[in-house]
Design an enzyme around this catalytic site. Sequence first.
Site, short mmCIF file in Angstrom:
data_model
loop_
_atom_site.label_atom_id
_atom_site.label_comp_id
_atom_site.label_asym_id
_atom_site.label_seq_id
_atom_site.Cartn_x
_atom_site.Cartn_y
_atom_site.Cartn_z
N SER A 111 0.87 -1.19 0.00
CA SER A 111 0.00 0.00 0.00
C SER A 111 0.89 1.23 0.00
CB SER A 111 -0.90 0.00 1.24
OG SER A 111 -1.80 -1.07 1.20
N LYS A 168 -7.49 1.04 -2.89
CA LYS A 168 -7.07 0.56 -1.56
C LYS A 168 -7.30 1.64 -0.51
CE LYS A 168 -5.30 -1.93 1.70
NZ LYS A 168 -3.94 -2.45 1.74
N LYS A 212 -0.93 4.83 8.54
CA LYS A 212 -0.25 5.21 7.30
C LYS A 212 -1.27 5.40 6.19
CE LYS A 212 1.76 1.81 5.12
NZ LYS A 212 0.99 1.63 3.86
#
Length: 296
Positions: A99, A173, A241
Site C-alpha cells: 500500500s 485501496k 499510514k
Amino acid sequence: MRASLVVGFIGTGIMGLPMARRIAGAGYRVTAWNRTPDKAAPLVDAGVEVVSHASEATRDADVVICMLSSGPACDDILLGDDGIIARMREGSVLIVMSSVPVDTAQRHAQAAAARDIGYLDAPVSGGEKGAQDGTLAIMAGGEASVFEGVRALLQTMGRPTRIGPAGTGQLAKLVNQMMVASTIATVAEAMLLAECGGADPAQVRAALLGGFADSTILRQHAARMIARDFAPGGPAKYQIKDTTTALNLAHSLGLQLPVLGLVDGLFADMVEHGDGELDHSALILELRRRNGLSVS
C-alpha cells in the site's frame, strides 16, 4: 513471457509470506527475499528459494512482486541505479502489492515503462487470514494487457480486479482502508457502549450477526475486541499510514472528509500511546483510554 512464470517475491512479512507460499503451491518457481532473513526461512519448506540479496530475486524473474511496508521502503528497493527496476529484464512485469501513495505508484510505473517493464500497482485487502486462504481482494492499476498476462498468477492469492490506469489500484485501496478504519472505530464504540450500558458485548455481537449491521469487521474484529486478542494481523501503525495518506489525497483534491479526519486522529493517538504494533482492532483501547477506563 514464458508459459510457466518465474516469480521473484520481495518482502515476506505477515502478508507476504503466505502470499509467496500460495504462489509456490500453485506450481510457480519462486525466489524470495526479505530484509530480515529469518522471516523468509519458513518458505524453504514450500519449495521457495530464499536469497540473501534483493537483486538475486530478480535475476531470472518474469514477474517481480513487491510486498514491502511503505512507499519509502518500496522506493529504496525499486528505484535508482542499483534498484530492482534497473536490474529487471525488458519485457518482465513488476507488481507492487504494497500500500503506497497514488503518486508513488505512478512514479514506479514511469520508471518501469522507461525500461520496457510492465507495471501494476495491486494492493490487497483481507488481512493475514485472506493471504493464508488465498481470498484477498486485489485492486490493480495498470495497462489491461499487463493485467491479463498475470491474472492467473494473481488468482493464486485472491480475487483480482483491474480498476484502471496505474495508481488507481492504490486509490481503490485507500477507499477500502477508509471504510475499514471507520468501521473498526464504529464497532469499537458499539462494543464499548454495550459493555458500559450493562449488556454482554459477546451477546450483542451474536444478536447482530446476519442483520443489517453485520460485516467482516463485526465478525472478526469485534470478537478480537471482546477477547482482548490484539496479536497483529493488520498492525495499527500501517492503518494510520493509510488513513493519513487518504486524508492528504482528499485535501489535495479540495475535499472535506470529516469522518476520515476523526478516525485518523483516533489511530494517531493510539500509535502515539504505544499501541502501534497491536492489531488495528485494538483501537478500542484508545476509546477506553479516552473514557478513563482500564485498558489492561
